[in-house]
Scaffold this active site. Structure first.
Site, PDB file in Angstrom:
ATOM      1  CE1 TYR A  14      -3.887  -2.194   0.354  1.00 55.28           C
ATOM      2  CE2 TYR A  14      -2.848  -3.171   2.244  1.00 55.28           C
ATOM      3  CZ  TYR A  14      -3.800  -3.191   1.313  1.00 55.28           C
ATOM      4  OH  TYR A  14      -4.636  -4.045   1.216  1.00 55.28           O
ATOM      5  CG  HIS A  19      -6.663   5.237   1.016  1.00 54.94           C
ATOM      6  ND1 HIS A  19      -7.389   6.398   1.267  1.00 54.94           N
ATOM      7  CD2 HIS A  19      -7.543   4.402   1.682  1.00 54.94           C
ATOM      8  CE1 HIS A  19      -8.552   6.174   1.868  1.00 54.94           C
ATOM      9  NE2 HIS A  19      -8.849   4.929   2.068  1.00 54.94           N
ATOM     10  CE1 TYR A  64      -4.414  -3.601   5.999  1.00 52.18           C
ATOM     11  CE2 TYR A  64      -4.478  -4.772   7.912  1.00 52.18           C
ATOM     12  CZ  TYR A  64      -4.035  -4.596   6.522  1.00 52.18           C
ATOM     13  OH  TYR A  64      -3.142  -5.462   6.199  1.00 52.18           O
ATOM     14  CG  ASN A  66     -11.620  -0.281   7.928  1.00 52.10           C
ATOM     15  OD1 ASN A  66     -10.857  -0.564   8.505  1.00 52.10           O
ATOM     16  ND2 ASN A  66     -12.571  -1.106   7.501  1.00 52.10           N
ATOM     17  CG  ASN A 112     -14.389   4.044   4.837  1.00 49.70           C
ATOM     18  OD1 ASN A 112     -15.764   4.704   5.368  1.00 49.70           O
ATOM     19  ND2 ASN A 112     -14.282   3.392   4.034  1.00 49.70           N
TER      20      ASN A 112
END
Length: 196
Positions: A14, A19, A64, A66, A112
């Site tokens: 990631y 993000h 993560y 959220n 989120n």
């Protein structure tokens, strides 16, 4: 004490995604102050620096996106800090790539990570620095935010990360209002100069 946190997802796959742009701002601040964000606490990596006379904790939640509030809520409760001593740095599809905007408070929108932090803190009255990543043209929102910047976007985002780190420093030294006045108008003034 001030907490500066960038939002993102843990793990190498990631790292270069849209993000995770908040993580890159935190890493830039760490490099600028010759430290590393590699200590572990409250489901996050963190490092400590001093900006002027202020002790600052740099935080990268590892829960993560959220569940970002799990980590940030724990940090805020541990030090019993008021919301104005927190700055959250994250990606925002409402702005073009390369644009940054600070706000003193507000809703989490569709993000989120922000929704999770608001839920854990019990309110949305904390400063935030939003980094524009643009909107998806054809892919879903999740595909877009977990995708990588294009070759055209990369120089804009590299400059935005540098500017966001400077804006975070201004926030620590002089407060959110001065940071907003100084850094939110930067893009507008550049555009005005180009048009004149």
């Amino acid at each position: 004490m001030i907490i500066l946190t960038g939002l993102g997802n843990p793990g190498g796959k990631y790292d270069a995604t849209r993000h995770n742009i908040g993580f890159h701002v935190i890493d830039t601040l760490a490099r600028n102050y010759h430290t590393e964000v590699n200590q572990k606490k409250f489901n996050s990596y963190y490092g400590e620096i001093r900006i002027g006379s202020e002790k600052v904790i740099l935080v990268k939640p590892q829960t993560y996106m959220n569940r970002s509030g799990d980590s940030i809520g724990a940090w805020m409760r541990y030090f019993d800090l008021p919301e104005e001593n927190l700055l959250v740095i994250y990606d925002d599809m409402d702005f073009a790539p390369g644009e940054i905007k600070l706000r003193a408070k507000g809703s989490g929108g569709t993000h989120n990570g922000m929704k999770s932090i608001i839920q854990h803190l019990g309110n949305s009255d904390f400063p935030r620095l939003r980094m524009g990543i643009g909107k998806p043209l054809w892919e879903s929102t999740s595909q877009f935010v977990l995708g990588r910047f294009t070759s055209e976007e990369m120089p804009l985002m590299q400059q935005a990360v540098k500017e966001a780190a400077e804006a975070a420093e201004t926030f620590v030294r002089e407060g959110i209002q001065i940071a907003m006045n100084r850094h939110n108008t930067k893009k507008e003034s550049k555009k005005s100069k180009e048009l004149s």
